[in-house]
Design a protein around this motif. Sequence first.
Motif, mmCIF file in Angstrom:
data_model
loop_
_atom_site.group_PDB
_atom_site.id
_atom_site.type_symbol
_atom_site.label_atom_id
_atom_site.label_comp_id
_atom_site.label_asym_id
_atom_site.label_seq_id
_atom_site.Cartn_x
_atom_site.Cartn_y
_atom_site.Cartn_z
ATOM 1 N N ALA A 170 55.190 -96.505 -15.124
ATOM 2 C CA ALA A 170 55.152 -95.264 -15.896
ATOM 3 C C ALA A 170 53.701 -94.819 -16.002
ATOM 4 O O ALA A 170 52.843 -95.601 -16.431
ATOM 5 C CB ALA A 170 55.739 -95.467 -17.292
ATOM 6 N N ALA A 171 53.417 -93.586 -15.605
ATOM 7 C CA ALA A 171 52.050 -93.063 -15.644
ATOM 8 C C ALA A 171 52.041 -91.706 -16.330
ATOM 9 O O ALA A 171 52.863 -90.838 -16.007
ATOM 10 C CB ALA A 171 51.474 -92.949 -14.239
ATOM 11 N N ILE A 172 51.119 -91.519 -17.269
ATOM 12 C CA ILE A 172 50.944 -90.244 -17.962
ATOM 13 C C ILE A 172 49.528 -89.761 -17.696
ATOM 14 O O ILE A 172 48.556 -90.473 -17.998
ATOM 15 C CB ILE A 172 51.156 -90.385 -19.489
ATOM 16 C CG1 ILE A 172 52.443 -91.161 -19.795
ATOM 17 C CG2 ILE A 172 51.177 -89.007 -20.134
ATOM 18 C CD1 ILE A 172 53.701 -90.484 -19.340
ATOM 19 N N VAL A 173 49.393 -88.581 -17.121
ATOM 20 C CA VAL A 173 48.092 -88.026 -16.753
ATOM 21 C C VAL A 173 47.727 -86.918 -17.736
ATOM 22 O O VAL A 173 48.496 -85.971 -17.937
ATOM 23 C CB VAL A 173 48.117 -87.458 -15.320
ATOM 24 C CG1 VAL A 173 46.738 -86.953 -14.920
ATOM 25 C CG2 VAL A 173 48.596 -88.520 -14.328
ATOM 26 N N ASN A 174 46.545 -87.026 -18.345
ATOM 27 C CA ASN A 174 46.070 -86.037 -19.309
ATOM 28 C C ASN A 174 44.838 -85.337 -18.750
ATOM 29 O O ASN A 174 43.731 -85.873 -18.790
ATOM 30 C CB ASN A 174 45.733 -86.711 -20.641
ATOM 31 C CG ASN A 174 45.097 -85.729 -21.636
ATOM 32 O OD1 ASN A 174 45.037 -84.523 -21.394
ATOM 33 N ND2 ASN A 174 44.610 -86.260 -22.754
ATOM 34 N N MET B 55 52.141 -83.834 -9.053
ATOM 35 C CA MET B 55 50.815 -83.793 -8.443
ATOM 36 C C MET B 55 50.881 -84.256 -6.986
ATOM 37 O O MET B 55 51.561 -85.224 -6.663
ATOM 38 C CB MET B 55 49.877 -84.706 -9.236
ATOM 39 C CG MET B 55 48.426 -84.644 -8.824
ATOM 40 S SD MET B 55 47.418 -85.836 -9.752
ATOM 41 C CE MET B 55 47.714 -85.263 -11.426
ATOM 42 N N VAL B 56 50.176 -83.556 -6.115
ATOM 43 C CA VAL B 56 50.115 -83.955 -4.708
ATOM 44 C C VAL B 56 48.654 -84.033 -4.288
ATOM 45 O O VAL B 56 47.792 -83.315 -4.806
ATOM 46 C CB VAL B 56 50.876 -82.971 -3.792
ATOM 47 C CG1 VAL B 56 52.353 -82.938 -4.148
ATOM 48 C CG2 VAL B 56 50.291 -81.564 -3.877
ATOM 49 N N ALA C 198 53.618 -86.408 -15.757
ATOM 50 C CA ALA C 198 54.171 -87.749 -15.939
ATOM 51 C C ALA C 198 54.837 -88.190 -14.643
ATOM 52 O O ALA C 198 55.393 -87.375 -13.900
ATOM 53 C CB ALA C 198 55.179 -87.757 -17.083
ATOM 54 N N PHE C 199 54.784 -89.489 -14.399
ATOM 55 C CA PHE C 199 55.381 -90.067 -13.200
ATOM 56 C C PHE C 199 56.064 -91.372 -13.587
ATOM 57 O O PHE C 199 55.486 -92.211 -14.276
ATOM 58 C CB PHE C 199 54.306 -90.333 -12.140
ATOM 59 C CG PHE C 199 54.787 -91.127 -10.953
ATOM 60 C CD1 PHE C 199 55.415 -90.488 -9.891
ATOM 61 C CD2 PHE C 199 54.640 -92.500 -10.902
ATOM 62 C CE1 PHE C 199 55.875 -91.215 -8.800
ATOM 63 C CE2 PHE C 199 55.091 -93.236 -9.815
ATOM 64 C CZ PHE C 199 55.710 -92.585 -8.764
ATOM 65 N N VAL D 101 62.885 -92.195 -8.742
ATOM 66 C CA VAL D 101 61.569 -91.678 -9.089
ATOM 67 C C VAL D 101 61.735 -90.362 -9.842
ATOM 68 O O VAL D 101 62.639 -89.567 -9.542
ATOM 69 C CB VAL D 101 60.693 -91.482 -7.825
ATOM 70 C CG1 VAL D 101 61.294 -90.436 -6.890
ATOM 71 C CG2 VAL D 101 59.272 -91.127 -8.198
ATOM 72 N N ALA D 102 60.898 -90.164 -10.842
ATOM 73 C CA ALA D 102 60.885 -88.917 -11.608
ATOM 74 C C ALA D 102 59.439 -88.481 -11.783
ATOM 75 O O ALA D 102 58.555 -89.313 -12.030
ATOM 76 C CB ALA D 102 61.542 -89.097 -12.969
ATOM 77 N N ALA D 103 59.182 -87.191 -11.642
ATOM 78 C CA ALA D 103 57.843 -86.643 -11.844
ATOM 79 C C ALA D 103 57.982 -85.237 -12.387
ATOM 80 O O ALA D 103 58.841 -84.475 -11.935
ATOM 81 C CB ALA D 103 57.060 -86.636 -10.529
#
Length: 385
Positions: free
Chosen positions: A205-209, A42-43, A217-218, A178-180
């Motif tokens: 750790a972030a999970i976007v729904n 995501m940007v 995921a980030f 970093v991983a996304a």
Amino acid sequence: MKRAVIVGAGIAGLATALRLGRDGWHVLVVERAPGRRSSGYMVNLIGPGYDAAERLGLLPALSASQLGLFTTVLVHADGRAKFTVPAAIAEAALGERAMSVFRGDLETSLYEAARDLADIRFGTTVVSVEQDTDRVRVEFSDGTTEHADLLVGCDGVHSATRTAVFGSDFVVDSPYLVAAFPLDHPVPGVPESSATTFIGPGRTAAIVNLGPQRSSAFFTYRCADPGVDLRRGPVDALGAAFGDLGGGVPEAIRHLEKDPDNAYFDAVSQVVMPRWSTGRVVLLGDAAWCVTLFAGHGAALALAGADHLGAALRRHGDDLPAALAAWETGLRPEVSKRQALARRGMLQYAPPSRFHVWINDLTMRAITLPGVSNLVRKGIERANR
């Protein structure tokens, strides 16, 4: 007709091709990858990036892919909620002239707009670069040669153009990875239209729904030897660094097992250069000034850099040195600010201790208080001007 060679068909390269192509340049874009990349993280397009997207005519196409705002839920390691930051806080902070999209959707919009204005060759690299006061000669891996007025290196933080023309002493590494990556479907345990975010010592750790084909995921974490984990690959490295967490993290990592190449996975590095151009060669985007994902403005700066470069070249006509000097003078203060913010952001994304985690939690809780959110909004507006 003026001729430009652009190395790299990512956001920076395609945006530059679009701007120069519309200004009447003959543009050739060469890209190492065998084909277009359709995935990505995501940007956010805010400030100069949103303005540039508008001037480049991208907003109508991007509006269909806009992800919108969402609630952020800070969680404990097992996934239990700590507290919630409402979407209205982000809306107040970002303002009306802002847009969030997946990187792949932005690249698709750029490609669709630029493909009729430029010759785009995939699976092609630069073999050699020679220049004099009048021309730059570029030899390619397909055996062809191009003589151009300008060579623009848009080939990322690991830029081969930068190494070949400027040298190799400009990358500043830090002990973080970093991983996304996008998710085909929402991860169980993450509420709809929200992101669950765990922030602990040395990692986030972030999970976007946001629904099917709109989730992501980030991950970022401090690592003593990033090279070792890069060789392990994202699945093994993330499993080792985040395998003890709940809250949808294990499911996101299992999702990545299906297509590990779909992730952006790299060391956190910045590029710091005294000059972004020499003669008829200029660097743009991460190749020139990588600010890292911690800054959150990489795509926006790439768009702004491309748009401003086109404006400077048009304004100064045949005086290329004056055009490049004016372009850099205008853009460098914003880049320097974002790089400084990224260095401070490391303490937010990878706090060095539990005490720092507590301080961060306290700050974010305070943001939700009446009156404080307005102060935050005004501060971010000033930062984004």
